[in-house]
Design a protein around this motif. Structure first.
Motif, PDB file in Angstrom:
ATOM      1  N   GLU A  71      -7.077  81.221  19.026  1.00 24.90           N
ATOM      2  CA  GLU A  71      -8.284  81.010  18.214  1.00 24.90           C
ATOM      3  C   GLU A  71      -9.118  79.849  18.733  1.00 24.90           C
ATOM      4  O   GLU A  71     -10.332  79.890  18.740  1.00 24.90           O
ATOM      5  N   HIS A  72      -8.445  78.788  19.204  1.00 21.33           N
ATOM      6  CA  HIS A  72      -9.191  77.610  19.635  1.00 21.33           C
ATOM      7  C   HIS A  72      -8.941  77.205  21.080  1.00 21.33           C
ATOM      8  O   HIS A  72      -9.520  76.237  21.549  1.00 21.33           O
ATOM      9  N   ALA A  73      -8.077  77.910  21.777  1.00 21.20           N
ATOM     10  CA  ALA A  73      -7.706  77.427  23.115  1.00 21.20           C
ATOM     11  C   ALA A  73      -7.959  78.476  24.186  1.00 21.20           C
ATOM     12  O   ALA A  73      -7.897  79.683  23.935  1.00 21.20           O
ATOM     13  N   VAL A  74      -8.285  77.989  25.370  1.00 23.14           N
ATOM     14  CA  VAL A  74      -8.477  78.845  26.529  1.00 23.14           C
ATOM     15  C   VAL A  74      -7.400  78.475  27.554  1.00 23.14           C
ATOM     16  O   VAL A  74      -7.354  77.338  28.014  1.00 23.14           O
ATOM     17  N   ASN A  75      -6.547  79.423  27.886  1.00 26.52           N
ATOM     18  CA  ASN A  75      -5.509  79.140  28.882  1.00 26.52           C
ATOM     19  C   ASN A  75      -5.752  79.975  30.132  1.00 26.52           C
ATOM     20  O   ASN A  75      -5.859  81.193  30.066  1.00 26.52           O
ATOM     21  N   VAL A  76      -5.833  79.284  31.250  1.00 28.14           N
ATOM     22  CA  VAL A  76      -6.039  79.972  32.518  1.00 28.14           C
ATOM     23  C   VAL A  76      -4.740  79.934  33.307  1.00 28.14           C
ATOM     24  O   VAL A  76      -4.111  78.880  33.436  1.00 28.14           O
ATOM     25  N   ASP A  77      -4.336  81.084  33.816  1.00 23.31           N
ATOM     26  CA  ASP A  77      -3.163  81.136  34.686  1.00 23.31           C
ATOM     27  C   ASP A  77      -3.611  80.730  36.094  1.00 23.31           C
ATOM     28  O   ASP A  77      -4.270  81.500  36.796  1.00 23.31           O
ATOM     29  N   ASN A  78      -3.251  79.533  36.463  1.00 25.29           N
ATOM     30  CA  ASN A  78      -3.737  78.958  37.716  1.00 25.29           C
ATOM     31  C   ASN A  78      -3.359  79.781  38.946  1.00 25.29           C
ATOM     32  O   ASN A  78      -4.036  79.743  39.961  1.00 25.29           O
ATOM     33  N   ASP A  79      -2.269  80.520  38.864  1.00 25.71           N
ATOM     34  CA  ASP A  79      -1.857  81.312  40.028  1.00 25.71           C
ATOM     35  C   ASP A  79      -2.622  82.620  40.134  1.00 25.71           C
ATOM     36  O   ASP A  79      -2.584  83.279  41.162  1.00 25.71           O
ATOM     37  N   ARG A  80      -3.294  82.993  39.067  1.00 22.05           N
ATOM     38  CA  ARG A  80      -3.911  84.328  39.085  1.00 22.05           C
ATOM     39  C   ARG A  80      -5.431  84.329  38.995  1.00 22.05           C
ATOM     40  O   ARG A  80      -6.054  85.349  39.275  1.00 22.05           O
ATOM     41  N   ILE A  81      -6.032  83.215  38.625  1.00 23.82           N
ATOM     42  CA  ILE A  81      -7.500  83.209  38.532  1.00 23.82           C
ATOM     43  C   ILE A  81      -8.103  83.452  39.923  1.00 23.82           C
ATOM     44  O   ILE A  81      -7.672  82.874  40.918  1.00 23.82           O
ATOM     45  N   SER A  82      -9.066  84.355  39.979  1.00 22.55           N
ATOM     46  CA  SER A  82      -9.665  84.645  41.294  1.00 22.55           C
ATOM     47  C   SER A  82     -11.178  84.477  41.290  1.00 22.55           C
ATOM     48  O   SER A  82     -11.812  84.620  42.329  1.00 22.55           O
ATOM     49  N   SER A  83     -11.773  84.185  40.136  1.00 18.70           N
ATOM     50  CA  SER A  83     -13.231  84.075  40.094  1.00 18.70           C
ATOM     51  C   SER A  83     -13.682  82.977  39.141  1.00 18.70           C
ATOM     52  O   SER A  83     -13.440  83.042  37.936  1.00 18.70           O
ATOM     53  N   ALA A  84     -14.360  81.981  39.704  1.00 16.31           N
ATOM     54  CA  ALA A  84     -14.920  80.917  38.866  1.00 16.31           C
ATOM     55  C   ALA A  84     -16.060  81.469  38.014  1.00 16.31           C
ATOM     56  O   ALA A  84     -16.267  81.058  36.878  1.00 16.31           O
ATOM     57  N   ARG A  85     -16.809  82.436  38.567  1.00 12.93           N
ATOM     58  CA  ARG A  85     -17.934  83.004  37.830  1.00 12.93           C
ATOM     59  C   ARG A  85     -17.469  83.700  36.559  1.00 12.93           C
ATOM     60  O   ARG A  85     -18.142  83.657  35.526  1.00 12.93           O
ATOM     61  N   ALA A  86     -16.303  84.336  36.641  1.00 15.22           N
ATOM     62  CA  ALA A  86     -15.778  85.005  35.447  1.00 15.22           C
ATOM     63  C   ALA A  86     -15.559  83.983  34.333  1.00 15.22           C
ATOM     64  O   ALA A  86     -15.871  84.232  33.163  1.00 15.22           O
ATOM     65  N   LEU A  87     -15.056  82.806  34.713  1.00 14.70           N
ATOM     66  CA  LEU A  87     -14.813  81.769  33.720  1.00 14.70           C
ATOM     67  C   LEU A  87     -16.138  81.247  33.153  1.00 14.70           C
ATOM     68  O   LEU A  87     -16.259  80.976  31.958  1.00 14.70           O
ATOM     69  N   GLU A  88     -17.150  81.149  34.009  1.00 20.33           N
ATOM     70  CA  GLU A  88     -18.483  80.721  33.554  1.00 20.33           C
ATOM     71  C   GLU A  88     -19.051  81.722  32.537  1.00 20.33           C
ATOM     72  O   GLU A  88     -19.588  81.332  31.499  1.00 20.33           O
ATOM     73  N   VAL A  89     -18.926  83.011  32.851  1.00 23.08           N
ATOM     74  CA  VAL A  89     -19.453  84.031  31.936  1.00 23.08           C
ATOM     75  C   VAL A  89     -18.714  83.962  30.607  1.00 23.08           C
ATOM     76  O   VAL A  89     -19.321  84.046  29.526  1.00 23.08           O
ATOM     77  N   LEU A  90     -17.404  83.746  30.664  1.00 22.21           N
ATOM     78  CA  LEU A  90     -16.640  83.631  29.422  1.00 22.21           C
ATOM     79  C   LEU A  90     -17.134  82.446  28.593  1.00 22.21           C
ATOM     80  O   LEU A  90     -17.293  82.554  27.375  1.00 22.21           O
ATOM     81  N   ALA A  91     -17.409  81.321  29.264  1.00 26.98           N
ATOM     82  CA  ALA A  91     -17.917  80.150  28.543  1.00 26.98           C
ATOM     83  C   ALA A  91     -19.220  80.507  27.828  1.00 26.98           C
ATOM     84  O   ALA A  91     -19.420  80.142  26.657  1.00 26.98           O
ATOM     85  N   ASP A  92     -20.092  81.246  28.520  1.00 28.31           N
ATOM     86  CA  ASP A  92     -21.361  81.650  27.898  1.00 28.31           C
ATOM     87  C   ASP A  92     -21.125  82.580  26.704  1.00 28.31           C
ATOM     88  O   ASP A  92     -21.818  82.498  25.691  1.00 28.31           O
ATOM     89  N   ILE A  93     -20.158  83.474  26.862  1.00 30.38           N
ATOM     90  CA  ILE A  93     -19.851  84.398  25.756  1.00 30.38           C
ATOM     91  C   ILE A  93     -19.329  83.615  24.543  1.00 30.38           C
ATOM     92  O   ILE A  93     -19.790  83.804  23.418  1.00 30.38           O
ATOM     93  N   TYR A  94     -18.386  82.699  24.800  1.00 27.67           N
ATOM     94  CA  TYR A  94     -17.863  81.884  23.684  1.00 27.67           C
ATOM     95  C   TYR A  94     -19.013  81.115  23.022  1.00 27.67           C
ATOM     96  O   TYR A  94     -19.121  81.068  21.803  1.00 27.67           O
ATOM     97  N   ASN A  95     -19.825  80.515  23.842  1.00 25.53           N
ATOM     98  CA  ASN A  95     -20.920  79.693  23.321  1.00 25.53           C
ATOM     99  C   ASN A  95     -21.873  80.534  22.472  1.00 25.53           C
ATOM    100  O   ASN A  95     -22.330  80.088  21.416  1.00 25.53           O
ATOM    101  N   SER A  96     -22.130  81.767  22.925  1.00 29.29           N
ATOM    102  CA  SER A  96     -23.051  82.619  22.161  1.00 29.29           C
ATOM    103  C   SER A  96     -22.423  83.028  20.825  1.00 29.29           C
ATOM    104  O   SER A  96     -23.125  83.404  19.898  1.00 29.29           O
ATOM    105  N   ARG A  97     -21.099  82.987  20.759  1.00 30.44           N
ATOM    106  CA  ARG A  97     -20.416  83.299  19.491  1.00 30.44           C
ATOM    107  C   ARG A  97     -20.150  82.042  18.668  1.00 30.44           C
ATOM    108  O   ARG A  97     -19.409  82.084  17.693  1.00 30.44           O
TER     109      ARG A  97
END
Lengths: 314, 448
Positions: free
Chosen positions: A248-274
């Motif tokens: 509900e309040h936390a974002v956990n990134v699996d450091n071994d599996r993340i492959s796109s910084a842009r994906a994380l940026e888009v998620l931040a925008d989605i969270y912010n819009s909500r």
């Protein structure tokens, strides 16, 4: 070897006009080769009376090979070609020689446009453009010219397939992606939602091939905006690419599996819009500190902007 | 370290004589002159204004007078309403003519006019020799119905004499560059003031705004023309035009969201010198995404080391010196609503950007900057490198000094070495002191 304008024609009746460099101590004086100095002397002489002749045309040819950025020579040449009723296909063949030698020149493509417009026949154009894009697949002038050509002769049908060919060749060719956007939307007609669906799938599969590729991401986000689709349509796609799991309040990134910084940026925008600002803030912090530190100031700014806005509305 | 004196010597040499390979820039010699003169201004080498000039400078007020006269005598048209872009395009008037609709090739050029005016302003000329109202009428002729501007207008000698204007023909490419030059010209000659006093009609500002809006790309950058690719040069010209025509209120013209997109696009163009690309396999292109989640992601493993990072002009292109200015200038002009900081250049990594220019593209021996590391310096990249650093220096001064911009003590001297650079106005690309002088002229004209 003398240049063709000198060897093929007589200039005995012409008095060359020397360049006026402003007396002693001229500024940014260029150490011209003698060939250029002599040719521009004759050029000023024929231009001052706008002589319409074959020898003047030949002079412009020789001069353009010495300085293809000489914009008034190009203007003069176009006038000469039309006034002398020259074979325009021959002119196009000549321009191709110049283009191969001077890839970064603006004037050549402007001239070609003038000639092809008058010639009213695009037969040579697409093969020649392809040849030029093989030399430099991101040549701005060539892609711009291709757009003009497509509009002028209504050549839209083959464009989508051509961009696919170019993108398969190099998935990071931003010029090819841009041309794809033009091919889909440039006609100005309503393209329909199914076309946008297909393009979204196309962009997604390209992103999966190279998850950090800004060109494919920009295309995908551009499609969503153009199609008035919410960004949350790609939330799951982004969750996978950023290897994100949220509570509900936390974002956990699996450091071994993340492959796109842009994906994380888009998620931040989605969270912010909500209005899930705490989650957005965590995503921006991860970008600033870990996944995109060159833009640390920008991510921190995004975060403080969102927090300020929240405080203002609270 | 910033080789200030070497750069000053590079530009002084260039102002005198250039090697023959500059022949391809022969018809834009005023651009070269502007780059040299403005660089010397930013380096503190010009004896103009109230500022203390470098003790190492041997440039005299007599030189300054000569340079000013040279611009007028070689490039101003006899009609005094426009400048050529070079002495090379001058064609003497001839009394004999072969045919009736003979074209006058001795034409004004919007870029030449912008470069001439900037050079004259830097040299503290009062522009009293110009027909400023005539220049505004000429700018109107250069504007196309879609809002864009041509490089200039060719007309027959008859129509130039006033008998008819059927034979007018705009020349030059259709993109945002000439519109920027027109907007800067209008501001520098106080064309807006003349229009307000009904001395002369204005250019169509709303058409210009509409054209720029139509050039905004889906990626957030501004393209050179509608639907072409977002490009740092187009972005700078578009934003600069808006800045000069909207009295600085870009957000009002474009809206905060679009401005935010342009800032984002600009910031994303800061890239490390060596582009590190993830491996991709052609035959995986059409494979199912299922295999993806288990794949390696070498790029995002850990924090990146502190490498230099310049700016690229388009997505997925390598950084190049000139884009440090085109992007830096764009950011300098774009304001963030509610922010206490000036502009938005501070959002970029100033340290990495300064390091890119100083350690990779600067030539500390002969002076100047090259386009990319390991090539010869040229005048354009040298000027734009210095202009970019001048904006970085101002950001550093305004944000607490160089200590805040270094990651290791050894870098302090390097970053601090750019601080003697004079501050630059991003929109006009001249020193802020030259811009202040232009403002003084404008208020004088306003009160006339």
């Amino acid at each position: 070897m003398p240049l063709a304008y000198l060897s093929d024609y007589s200039w005995d009746d012409v008095i060359p006009i020397p360049q006026d460099d402003g007396g002693e101590n001229p500024l940014a004086l260029i150490a011209y080769h003698d060939d250029y100095k002599i040719a521009t002397g004759y050029l000023r002489a024929v231009m001052s009376i706008e002589e319409v002749s074959d020898r003047a045309l030949q002079l412009t040819s020789d001069l353009i090979f010495m300085n293809p950025a000489h914009y008034t020579v190009w203007a003069y040449r176009a006038r000469l070609l039309f006034a002398l009723k020259k074979d325009l296909e021959e002119e196009l063949i000549w321009v191709e020689e110049v283009s191969r030698q001077f890839l970064k020149n603006y004037q050549i493509w402007n001239h070609r446009e003038v000639i092809v417009d008058k010639y009213d026949n695009p037969i040579r154009e697409l093969p020649f453009i392809e040849e030029m894009l093989e030399l430099d697949s991101k040549n701005y002038h060539v892609w711009s010219y291709r757009q003009w050509l497509v509009r002028r002769f209504d050549l839209w049908v083959t464009e989508l397939a051509y961009t696919d060919h170019m993108i398969q060749d190099d998935v990071r060719n931003n010029s090819a992606w841009n041309h794809r956007f033009f091919a889909v939307f440039g006609k100005g007609e309503d393209v329909g939602q199914s076309v946008i669906d297909d393009e979204i799938d196309y962009a997604k599969s390209a992103i999966l091939k190279a998850p950090q590729n800004a060109s494919a991401w920009n295309y995908l986000i551009g499609l969503l905006k153009r199609g008035e689709r919410p960004m949350s349509d790609i939330e799951k796609f982004c969750n996978d690419l950023a290897a994100v799991q949220t509570t509900e309040h936390a974002v956990n990134v699996d450091n071994d599996r993340i492959s796109s910084a842009r994906a994380l940026e888009v998620l931040a925008d989605i969270y912010n819009s909500r209005n899930e600002v705490d989650k957005a803030a965590q995503a921006w912090t991860l970008l600033a500190e870990k996944y995109d530190p060159i833009r640390e100031n920008y991510w921190k700014f995004k975060k403080s902007q969102a927090i300020q806005r929240l405080a203002a509305t609270a | 370290m910033f080789a200030l004196d070497r750069h000053a010597s590079f530009f002084q040499h260039s102002l005198r004589m250039l090697p023959h390979h500059y022949t391809q820039t022969d018809t834009t010699r005023l651009a070269l002159v502007f780059f040299c003169v403005s660089a010397l201004d930013l380096l503190g080498y010009l004896p103009v204004g109230n500022r203390q000039c470098s003790s190492k400078s041997k440039i005299t007020k007599i030189d300054v007078d000569h340079w000013r006269e040279w611009v007028y005598s070689t490039c101003l048209l006899p009609t005094r309403d426009a400048f050529r872009c070079s002495p090379a395009t001058a064609v003497p008037q001839s009394t004999s003519s072969q045919h009736n609709d003979q074209i006058d090739y001795d034409v004004g050029h919007t870029a030449g006019t912008y470069f001439a005016l900037c050079t004259l302003i830097i040299l503290r000329d009062d522009l009293s020799r110009l027909d400023r109202a005539g220049m505004m009428r000429w700018l109107q002729k250069c504007q196309r119905p879609d809002g864009s501007f041509a490089a200039g207008v060719l007309q027959s000698k008859n129509s130039a004499a006033g008998s008819d204007d059927n034979c007018e023909q705009k020349f030059g490419e259709r993109d945002l560059r000439f519109g920027y030059c027109a907007a800067a010209t209008r501001w520098l000659i106080g064309g807006d003031l003349l229009a307000r006093k009904n001395v002369v009609a204005d250019i169509s500002i709303h058409q210009v705004f509409g054209y720029i809006r139509s050039c905004i790309s889906y990626d957030g950058g501004i393209a050179m023309s509608p639907y072409t690719e977002g490009h740092a040069g187009g972005t700078y010209c578009g934003v600069g035009t808006l800045r000069l025509l909207s009295q600085g209120n870009i957000n009002k013209v474009l809206g905060d969201a679009v401005v935010g997109d342009i800032i984002r696009w600009s910031i994303m163009n800061q890239v490390y010198a060596e582009i590190e690309q993830e491996a991709e396999s052609e035959d995986e292109y059409h494979s199912e995404p299922a295999s993806f989640s288990s794949s390696e992601s070498p790029l995002l493993r850990g924090p990146v080391v502190d490498r230099p990072a310049g700016f690229s002009g388009r997505s997925n292109k390598a950084p190049d010196t000139c884009y440090s200015f085109w992007i830096g200038g764009t950011l300098e002009m774009l304001e963030i609503p509610g922010s206490l900081n000036r502009g938005s250049l501070w959002l970029s990594d100033i340290r990495a950007s300064v390091m890119f220019l100083l350690t990779l593209t600067q030539n500390p021996i002969i002076g100047g900057f090259s386009k990319i590391a390991g090539t010869h310096p040229d005048i354009l990249h040298s000027y734009l490198g210095i202009a970019a650093l001048a904006m970085c220096a101002e950001t550093i001064r305004q944000s607490g000094g160089p200590e805040k911009f270094v990651k290791a003590p050894a870098e302090l001297d390097v970053v601090a070495s750019i601080l003697p650079l004079q501050p630059l106005d991003g929109a006009l690309c001249i020193s802020t002191s030259a811009k202040q002088y232009a403002e003084e002229l404008r208020s004088k004209w306003e009160n006339e």
